[in-house]
Structures are given as structure tokens and as C-alpha cells.
Design a protein around this motif. Structure first.
Motif, PDB file in Angstrom:
ATOM      1  N   SER A   1       0.725  -1.305  -0.054  1.00  0.00           N
ATOM      2  CA  SER A   1      -0.074   0.109   0.254  1.00  0.00           C
ATOM      3  C   SER A   1       0.840   1.224   0.019  1.00  0.00           C
ATOM      4  CB  SER A   1      -0.922   0.037   1.137  1.00  0.00           C
ATOM      5  OG  SER A   1      -1.536   1.230   1.306  1.00  0.00           O
ATOM      6  N   PRO A   2       0.737   1.942  -0.974  1.00  0.00           N
ATOM      7  CA  PRO A   2       1.304   3.388  -0.842  1.00  0.00           C
ATOM      8  C   PRO A   2       0.808   4.242   0.134  1.00  0.00           C
ATOM      9  CG  PRO A   2      -0.231   3.567  -2.741  1.00  0.00           C
ATOM     10  CD  PRO A   2      -0.150   2.183  -2.194  1.00  0.00           C
ATOM     11  N   ALA A   3      -0.211   3.848   0.923  1.00  0.00           N
ATOM     12  CA  ALA A   3      -0.489   4.743   2.009  1.00  0.00           C
ATOM     13  C   ALA A   3       0.370   5.043   3.162  1.00  0.00           C
ATOM     14  CB  ALA A   3      -1.920   3.958   2.712  1.00  0.00           C
ATOM     15  N   TYR A   4       1.374   3.764   3.173  1.00  0.00           N
ATOM     16  CA  TYR A   4       2.221   3.655   4.293  1.00  0.00           C
ATOM     17  C   TYR A   4       3.676   4.252   4.143  1.00  0.00           C
ATOM     18  CZ  TYR A   4      -0.599  -0.154   5.373  1.00  0.00           C
ATOM     19  OH  TYR A   4      -1.556  -1.351   5.562  1.00  0.00           O
ATOM     20  N   ASP A   5       3.813   4.831   2.812  1.00  0.00           N
ATOM     21  CA  ASP A   5       5.107   5.225   2.443  1.00  0.00           C
ATOM     22  C   ASP A   5       5.794   6.286   3.240  1.00  0.00           C
ATOM     23  OD1 ASP A   5       4.723   3.245   0.402  1.00  0.00           O
ATOM     24  OD2 ASP A   5       5.211   4.672  -1.185  1.00  0.00           O
ATOM     25  N   GLN A   6       4.936   7.468   3.313  1.00  0.00           N
ATOM     26  CA  GLN A   6       5.481   8.626   4.021  1.00  0.00           C
ATOM     27  C   GLN A   6       5.738   8.560   5.350  1.00  0.00           C
ATOM     28  OE1 GLN A   6       3.280  11.829   2.185  1.00  0.00           O
ATOM     29  NE2 GLN A   6       4.481  13.423   3.028  1.00  0.00           N
ATOM     30  N   ALA A   7       4.633   7.729   6.106  1.00  0.00           N
ATOM     31  CA  ALA A   7       4.760   7.597   7.370  1.00  0.00           C
ATOM     32  C   ALA A   7       6.002   6.804   7.851  1.00  0.00           C
ATOM     33  CB  ALA A   7       3.293   7.293   8.182  1.00  0.00           C
ATOM     34  N   GLU A   8       6.080   5.779   7.041  1.00  0.00           N
ATOM     35  CA  GLU A   8       7.386   4.853   7.378  1.00  0.00           C
ATOM     36  C   GLU A   8       8.683   5.537   6.951  1.00  0.00           C
ATOM     37  OE1 GLU A   8       5.011   0.228   6.352  1.00  0.00           O
ATOM     38  OE2 GLU A   8       6.135   1.239   4.916  1.00  0.00           O
ATOM     39  N   THR A   9       8.720   6.351   5.982  1.00  0.00           N
ATOM     40  CA  THR A   9       9.866   6.928   5.660  1.00  0.00           C
ATOM     41  C   THR A   9      10.230   7.812   6.829  1.00  0.00           C
ATOM     42  OG1 THR A   9       9.344   6.288   3.392  1.00  0.00           O
ATOM     43  CG2 THR A   9      11.209   7.684   3.787  1.00  0.00           C
ATOM     44  N   LEU A  10       9.245   8.538   7.265  1.00  0.00           N
ATOM     45  CA  LEU A  10       9.410   9.512   8.213  1.00  0.00           C
ATOM     46  C   LEU A  10       9.926   9.087   9.495  1.00  0.00           C
ATOM     47  CD1 LEU A  10       9.286  12.584   9.478  1.00  0.00           C
ATOM     48  CD2 LEU A  10       6.721  12.178   9.885  1.00  0.00           C
TER      49      LEU A  10
END
Ligand SMILES: *Cc1c(COP(=O)(O)O)cnc(C)c1O
Length: 391
Positions: free
Chosen positions: A56-65
């Protein structure tokens, strides 16, 4: 996109890494509810995704942060803190030995004990604050995984992460740290030598009591980490896209919230320390706390927003104080904008290691004078309340 590592955590969090969605140049993160993604005529996936259970692309930003804030190789979101913690333990080889602290999050302790009863792991415990005894166990009976929680629920004992990791490395033991309470702002376990960091993102990372989520971060890739990834993708316990979006929104104010909670917790601890109505204040920020020196060395910018008080007059008095607090809300959980009070012994039930006169306080971001006044009025008559009980 690579996280700009030279920026401070405050900037990374405030801008959620500064990602901009290309089509409309959105400043706010996009929500990605899609469960599936289109193939091209040749059968390839030009968008790089196949299906949202594991991609899911929904996780990318929170996981990367989160990976950037922890200084880790990669982060993975889970649908709760417990799902994150249990995913890591389940990625160990069957029968692996786990060494866990006496004082730790009650739910995880119970789950580990269940697993040990079914012989899926071997489980031993160590005293959170006794570094020498811990090093001796690591030397003589090295476990596969050392679990650390510091400061530890609900008595806030402190474990020296760097010392424990050095002893664990010599023993070939993996180290995981439940860093829910200090958050990546106050402690960076990976830099101190830990292999994994776990968060109940339900708490400070989200910070608004409206999302249940969890996360794991690894220092580097490894076979165990690959199994964690595979278990999430195949086992299918995944966070929803709206929760992931809310979590990222919460993380953008993490530094402000944590700083306010630390400052207020320190002030409340200092005010109540020595108050005759309180038998003991448990807070690593007090010089009288046995873990103060270690906490001062491994925590930056404060000692956290969690403290406990042992009410003079015992359990009944503690219950009465909890009942009289008004600004503090009487509820479980921690790390949110509103301050919470909880009588842990009765929540944990039979077998609890928590003293019966202990109240756990999660300090929110309200005006500290309102919190102090609330505590003052609630503490005012505990002994009289206790006296009223029939002999
Ligand atoms: C709440 C909590 C957990 C469990 O997380 P959930 O999101 O409730 O599953 C684990 N460790 C600590 C320290 C916690 O406070």
C-alpha cells in the motif's frame, strides 16, 4: 525519495519530509485508499504496485518519516503496537529464547507468557535496572532476543540501552527496544546499538487518541527483518489507509507535543516530590530516581511525559484521588494531547507487579497550572476518604 538527513527531527516531522504529490503539488499528504493497481498492456506494473495488502502506498510517507526520525534502515506500520511487537517475536526461529524485563507493557508480557506456555518460545525475565545481572545472563545463557522497555511501564525504571546492546552483541543476541514512551525525539535506540525499535503508534506518534497503530524499525536488513516483512505481507495484518494518513498527520506535531509533555511532567514531578500526600513520585527526571543518571545520558531534551505517584494512604486513597481528578481523564492509554490517570494494578488484575497505591499519569499538552491545580484538589482529602471506609 531520500529523507534529507541533515534537517532536524522537528523540520522532518513538521513537513512530513516535505514530500509533494506531483500531479497537483499538494502540500498535505494524499490518502491512498486503492486496494489494487492497473497493469500495462505488456502485463507489467508501471506504478510499481500490485496489491495493497503488502504494497500500500498509504504507508510510504509515515514509514519513511519514522525511519528517518529513528535513524533506521526501514520502518513498517502495523495495525497496533501489539501487532508490531508480536510480528517481531514470531519472526524468530521456533523455540527461540526471549529475555524480557520484569517491568514492561502488561499486554505484551502476558502474550509472551502464553507463547512460552505453548513452548513456541523460551522466556526468562531480568530486572530492568540491574545492568550487571543482565550482562551476566547474556554471557552465560545468551537468548536469541533481548527485549528492552525504557523508561518502563508503570514504574519508569531505566535500562542502559548502550551497555545492554554491547553485552548482547558479544553474546550474538538481537536487541529490540519498545520506545513508545521516549519516542524518537528523546531516545534513539538504534544509534545506541539496538537492532529493532518498536512503537505503539497509538500513543505519542499519533498523539490524539483516535488511531490504533504500531510500527517496527530496523537498523539494517537481515533474515529476521525479511521474515517480519513477509509475515505482514502474507499474514495480512495491515493498517488501513485512513489510519495511516491520520497517523502521519499526528506525527507532524510530535516534537511540539513531546516537548510540552516533558516540561509539564518535570514540573509536576518536582512539585509533588516531597508533598506529604504523596508517598513517592516515580519519574526519571527527578535526581532521586535510581535511573536518573542513565536516563540523563541516553535521553535528550527531557525525561518523557509519563510519571507515576504512590498515594499516601494506600490503594483506597489512590482510587479516591483518581475519582476526584477532573482535568485528568480517567482512562487507559498514554501519549495523547489530553492528560490521563489510571490505577494500573486494577487494570492489570491478578498477578500484577504494580504497587496498589500507584496512579499512572500521562501528561498531555494542557496548561500545566490546570493540571497542578487538579492534582492539588484531588489529593486534598485522600486520608479522610480512606478513614471513612469501615474498619
Ligand atoms: C500501548 C502500548 C503497547 C501496545 O500497543 P497497542 O497499540 O495498544 O497495541 C506496547 N508498549 C507500550 C509501552 C505501550 O504503552
Amino acid at each position: 525519495m531520500n529523507a534529507p538527513r541533515t534537517l532536524s527531527p522537528d523540520t522532518l516531522a513538521a513537513q512530513a519530509l516535505g514530500w509533494i504529490a506531483p500531479q497537483h503539488r499538494d502540500l498535505a499528504p494524499t490518502i491512498h485508499p486503492a486496494s489494487t493497481f492497473e497493469r500495462a498492456a505488456d502485463g507489467s506494473y508501471p506504478g510499481g504496485r500490485l496489491y495493497s495488502r503488502d504494497q500500500s502506498p498509504a504507508y510510504d510517507q509515515a514509514e519513511t518519516l519514522l525511519a528517518a526520525l529513528e535513524g533506521g534502515h526501514q520502518a513498517l506500520l502495523f495495525p497496533s503496537g501489539m501487532a508490531a511487537a508480536t510480528a517481531l517475536v514470531q519472526a524468530l526461529e521456533p523455540g527461540a529464547r526471549v529475555l524480557a524485563p520484569h517491568a514492561m507493557y502488561w499486554g505484551l508480557r502476558n502474550w509472551l507468557q502464553e507463547l512460552a506456555t505453548r513452548r513456541q518460545i523460551a522466556l526468562d525475565f531480568y530486572d530492568n535496572a540491574d545492568g550487571e545481572a543482565l550482562a551476566a545472563v547474556l554471557r552465560t545463557m545468551p537468548p536469541r532476543l533481548l527485549w528492552i522497555e525504557t523508561p518502563a511501564n508503570p514504574t519508569w525504571e531505566v535500562t542502559d540501552i548502550a551497555a545492554a546492546c554491547a553485552a548482547a552483541r558479544a553474546a550474538g543476541t538481537l536487541v529490540a527496544v519498545d520506545s513508545t514512551v521516549p519516542t524518537p525525539l528523546l531516545t534513539r535506540p538504534l544509534a545506541l546499538g539496538a537492532d529493532f525499535v518498536m512503537h505503539s503508534a497509538t500513543k505519542y506518534l499519533n498523539g490524539h487518541s483516535d488511531v490504533v497503530a504500531g510500527a517496527l524499525v530496523c537498523r539494517e536488513d537481515s533474515p529476521v527483518w525479511q521474515r517480519v516483512r513477509q509475515n505482514r505481507a502474507q499474514g495480512g495484518a495491515v493498517l488501513g489507509p485512513f489510519e495511516a494518513w491520520l497517523l502521519l498527520r499526528g506525527m507532524r506535531t510530535l516534537p511540539l507535543r513531546v516537548r510540552q509533555a516533558c516540561a509539564s511532567a518535570q514540573r509536576i514531578a518536582e512539585t509533588l516530590h516531597g508533598d506529604a500526600r504523596v508517598a513517592q513520585v516515580l519519574y526519571p527526571g527527578l535526581p532521586s530516581h535510581p535511573g536518573h543518571a542513565v536516563a540523563a545520558a541516553q535521553m535528550q531534551g527531557g525525561f518523557g511525559g509519563m510519571l507515576s505517584i504512590r498515594v499516601a494512604g494506600g490503594e483506597a486513597a489512590a482510587m479516591a484521588v483518581a475519582g476526584r481528578l477532573q482535568v485528568f481523564k480517567r482512562a487507559t492509554s498514554l501519549g495523547s494531547v489530553e492528560s490521563l490517570v489510571e490505577h494500573r494494578a486494577s487494570v492489570e488484575g491478578p498477578g500484577t507487579l504494580c504497587p496498589p497505591d500507584l496512579l499512572r499519569l500521562s501528561i498531555g499538552i494542557e496548561a500545566v497550572d490546570d493540571l497542578l491545580a487538579d492534582l492539588d484538589q484531588a489529593l486534598d482529602a485522600p486520608t479522610r476518604m480512606a478513614d471513612r471506609r469501615p474498619a
